[in-house]
Design a protein around this motif. Sequence first.
Motif, short mmCIF file in Angstrom:
data_model
loop_
_atom_site.label_atom_id
_atom_site.label_comp_id
_atom_site.label_asym_id
_atom_site.label_seq_id
_atom_site.Cartn_x
_atom_site.Cartn_y
_atom_site.Cartn_z
N VAL A 133 0.83 -1.20 0.00
CA VAL A 133 0.00 0.00 0.00
C VAL A 133 0.86 1.26 0.00
CG1 VAL A 133 -2.03 -1.07 1.03
CG2 VAL A 133 -0.25 -0.14 2.52
N CYS A 134 2.17 1.07 -0.02
CA CYS A 134 3.10 2.19 -0.18
C CYS A 134 3.10 2.57 -1.67
CB CYS A 134 4.49 1.81 0.28
SG CYS A 134 5.76 3.05 -0.12
N PRO A 135 2.71 3.78 -2.03
CA PRO A 135 2.62 4.16 -3.44
C PRO A 135 3.90 3.92 -4.23
CG PRO A 135 1.55 5.81 -2.08
CD PRO A 135 2.25 4.86 -1.13
N ASP A 136 5.04 4.26 -3.66
CA ASP A 136 6.31 4.10 -4.38
C ASP A 136 6.63 2.63 -4.62
OD1 ASP A 136 6.64 6.82 -4.53
OD2 ASP A 136 7.95 6.94 -2.78
N THR A 137 6.43 1.81 -3.59
CA THR A 137 6.69 0.37 -3.73
C THR A 137 5.76 -0.25 -4.74
OG1 THR A 137 7.47 0.25 -1.44
CG2 THR A 137 6.85 -1.82 -2.50
N PHE A 138 4.48 0.15 -4.69
CA PHE A 138 3.50 -0.40 -5.63
C PHE A 138 3.88 -0.07 -7.07
CE2 PHE A 138 -0.31 -0.58 -8.14
CZ PHE A 138 -1.01 -1.66 -7.64
N LYS A 153 6.79 0.61 -8.24
CA LYS A 153 8.02 -0.10 -8.59
C LYS A 153 7.72 -1.54 -9.01
CE LYS A 153 12.50 -1.51 -6.68
NZ LYS A 153 13.37 -1.49 -5.47
N LEU A 154 6.81 -2.18 -8.28
CA LEU A 154 6.48 -3.57 -8.57
C LEU A 154 5.53 -3.71 -9.75
CD1 LEU A 154 5.99 -4.92 -4.93
CD2 LEU A 154 7.95 -5.29 -6.42
N ARG A 155 4.58 -2.80 -9.84
CA ARG A 155 3.53 -2.85 -10.86
C ARG A 155 3.66 -1.60 -11.74
NH1 ARG A 155 0.93 -7.92 -10.57
NH2 ARG A 155 1.09 -8.62 -8.41
N GLU A 156 4.66 -1.60 -12.60
CA GLU A 156 4.92 -0.42 -13.42
C GLU A 156 3.72 -0.06 -14.28
OE1 GLU A 156 7.95 1.05 -16.98
OE2 GLU A 156 8.50 -0.67 -15.73
N GLY A 157 3.28 1.19 -14.16
CA GLY A 157 2.10 1.65 -14.87
C GLY A 157 0.86 1.64 -14.00
N GLY A 158 0.97 1.10 -12.78
CA GLY A 158 -0.17 1.03 -11.89
C GLY A 158 -0.07 2.01 -10.74
N ASP A 159 -1.17 2.15 -10.01
CA ASP A 159 -1.22 3.09 -8.90
C ASP A 159 -2.17 2.55 -7.84
OD1 ASP A 159 -1.87 5.45 -7.24
OD2 ASP A 159 -0.71 6.54 -8.75
N VAL A 160 -1.78 2.65 -6.58
CA VAL A 160 -2.64 2.20 -5.49
C VAL A 160 -3.97 2.95 -5.51
CG1 VAL A 160 -2.90 2.06 -2.98
CG2 VAL A 160 -0.70 1.52 -4.02
N LEU A 161 -3.96 4.22 -5.89
CA LEU A 161 -5.20 5.01 -5.94
C LEU A 161 -6.21 4.41 -6.92
CD1 LEU A 161 -3.81 8.68 -5.81
CD2 LEU A 161 -4.87 7.35 -3.96
N HIS A 162 -5.70 3.85 -8.03
CA HIS A 162 -6.60 3.22 -8.99
C HIS A 162 -7.24 1.97 -8.40
CE1 HIS A 162 -4.17 5.19 -12.49
NE2 HIS A 162 -4.96 6.04 -11.88
N LEU A 163 -6.49 1.26 -7.59
CA LEU A 163 -7.03 0.07 -6.93
C LEU A 163 -8.05 0.47 -5.87
CD1 LEU A 163 -6.51 -2.90 -7.40
CD2 LEU A 163 -4.89 -2.90 -5.52
N ASP A 164 -7.78 1.56 -5.17
CA ASP A 164 -8.74 2.09 -4.20
C ASP A 164 -10.05 2.44 -4.91
OD1 ASP A 164 -9.88 3.10 -1.94
OD2 ASP A 164 -8.45 4.73 -1.65
N ASN A 216 9.04 -6.72 0.44
CA ASN A 216 7.69 -6.26 0.77
C ASN A 216 7.00 -7.09 1.84
OD1 ASN A 216 7.01 -8.59 -0.64
ND2 ASN A 216 5.36 -7.63 -1.79
N ALA A 217 7.66 -8.14 2.33
CA ALA A 217 7.03 -9.04 3.30
C ALA A 217 6.56 -8.31 4.55
CB ALA A 217 7.99 -10.17 3.67
N GLY A 218 7.38 -7.39 5.04
CA GLY A 218 7.03 -6.68 6.27
C GLY A 218 5.77 -5.85 6.15
N GLY A 219 5.36 -5.51 4.93
CA GLY A 219 4.17 -4.70 4.73
C GLY A 219 2.89 -5.50 4.61
N LEU A 220 2.96 -6.83 4.72
CA LEU A 220 1.78 -7.67 4.57
C LEU A 220 0.67 -7.33 5.58
CD1 LEU A 220 0.18 -10.01 3.35
CD2 LEU A 220 1.52 -11.58 4.77
N PRO A 221 0.95 -7.25 6.89
CA PRO A 221 -0.13 -6.94 7.84
C PRO A 221 -0.80 -5.60 7.55
CG PRO A 221 1.78 -7.82 8.99
CD PRO A 221 2.22 -7.56 7.59
N GLU A 222 -0.01 -4.58 7.21
CA GLU A 222 -0.57 -3.27 6.90
C GLU A 222 -1.46 -3.34 5.66
OE1 GLU A 222 0.96 1.25 5.68
OE2 GLU A 222 2.36 -0.44 5.73
N THR A 223 -1.02 -4.11 4.66
CA THR A 223 -1.81 -4.26 3.44
C THR A 223 -3.14 -4.94 3.72
OG1 THR A 223 0.23 -4.39 2.12
CG2 THR A 223 -1.77 -5.22 1.10
#
Length: 467
Positions: free
Chosen positions: A158-163, A165-176, A206-213
């Motif tokens: 759910v970190c915009p920069d990490t997202f 980086k992993l999903r080039e062309g995508g954005d967490v806001l679009h998923l929201d 990204n494993a540490g971000g699983l609970p937050e996600t």
Amino acid sequence: MAPPVQQTAVKSIQEYFQCKLREPRRLCLVTAPDGSVHPALKEFPSRLFVETTTRCNLLCAMCVKQTPDCGVVDGDLSPETFAALESALPYCEALVLNGIGEPLLNRHLEAFVARAKVLMPAGSWVGFQSNGQLLDEARAVALVEAGLDRLCMSLDSVCPDTFRKLREGGDVLHLDRALAALRTAKKRSGRTNPRVGLEFVLMKDNAGGLPETLRWAAERGVDFAIVTHLLPYDGKHVEQIAYDSNTDEAVAFFKPWKERAEAEGFDLRHYFKTMWNYLRTPEEQRIVDFVKEMQAEASARELFLNMKNLLDRDESWVAELESIFAEARQVAAETGVELTLPEVLPKGDRRCDFVDRGGAFISWDGAVHNCYFLWHTFSCHFSGRKKYVEARVFGRLSEHCMRDIWNDQAFRSFRKEVLRHEYPFCSNCNLVPCEYIYAEEFEQDCFTNQVPCGDCFWCMGLFNCLQ
């Protein structure tokens, strides 16, 4: 009849292979636990995985399409090819409308869903996985009205920069936005479906971000979460693998032996530089004898041990990942999210959900395959080496009907051989890398099996998907 391996004195891994070849092959199970016909041997497949497109709107870093050896050709599933599956749908418990590509790019997707819901039996379901970037309110309403039962969206952070980086062309806001559109569409229609989920590809970064996600997703109405380990198609992603390559059985077996060696005052790591010495000191001979004793017991138990892998285990990382998983389970329990986690260690007790549940895989062009791993032609990295995977095709819907392809002798024999689960544990083998699994064209494994399942981590519980 040759005695079983556990009653045979096995001195080396080579002798172990020879004993396996002398053993009578175990009969394939022909019934399910409830006494009914096994799903893999029914007249029609019980689950269909149908690739609606291989095109995609993103350039995800961990996707097979971004690798030079990828043999995937862009194309869309046509209504004519989908119609060729209709005779199988009345017997189908689950229809998953995705493969490699973004299903929302196929303009016939809603029609496929609606037609399947008419033909499939009561209690069955239709779903697909998506990156969610193209899902607006109009598309959400169309999918809900078509009768979609499950929709699983990719969310690795759910970190915009990490997202990005992993999903080039995508954005967490679009998923929201996509999740909000689904909530609105369901409310307007008065339907509780589709059940909405997320798929999280787990890596060290990204494993540490699983609970937050999970918390973020639960706040937006997500019902379930599927977590899967990374399959590194590119060599640069190998360092991101979060799972241990040693099976749970091997680790449990090795632990007391390692503790015993430490108690007796010697380091097993010295074995690798003393085993080839012709003239050994008493201390060196003691280490060699100790390892031989351990290997003999492992062979008697039919356990594969890779000494180097066992000694190189990052136990601190394993403990950290188990802690992350424990926190994720707690979040899931608090929020009501149905959570599917992968194993931290590969399971020694293997099973193939794809074959066990009677699955068949259909490419967009109508080619019929047996499992996720052999659906496409590509290369990946396994045990530190590049591995080539060739798609296994058992027929084409343009030439034969689904029933005839499914019951063809070659396809049926393949499924029976998989059900025996009598293939080697390649990741735990001391002979890896070997010519069997790294050959560009697979012919057989070291047990003479025709199914390339010895190095498949799906059956060991490491990879998950919507199914």
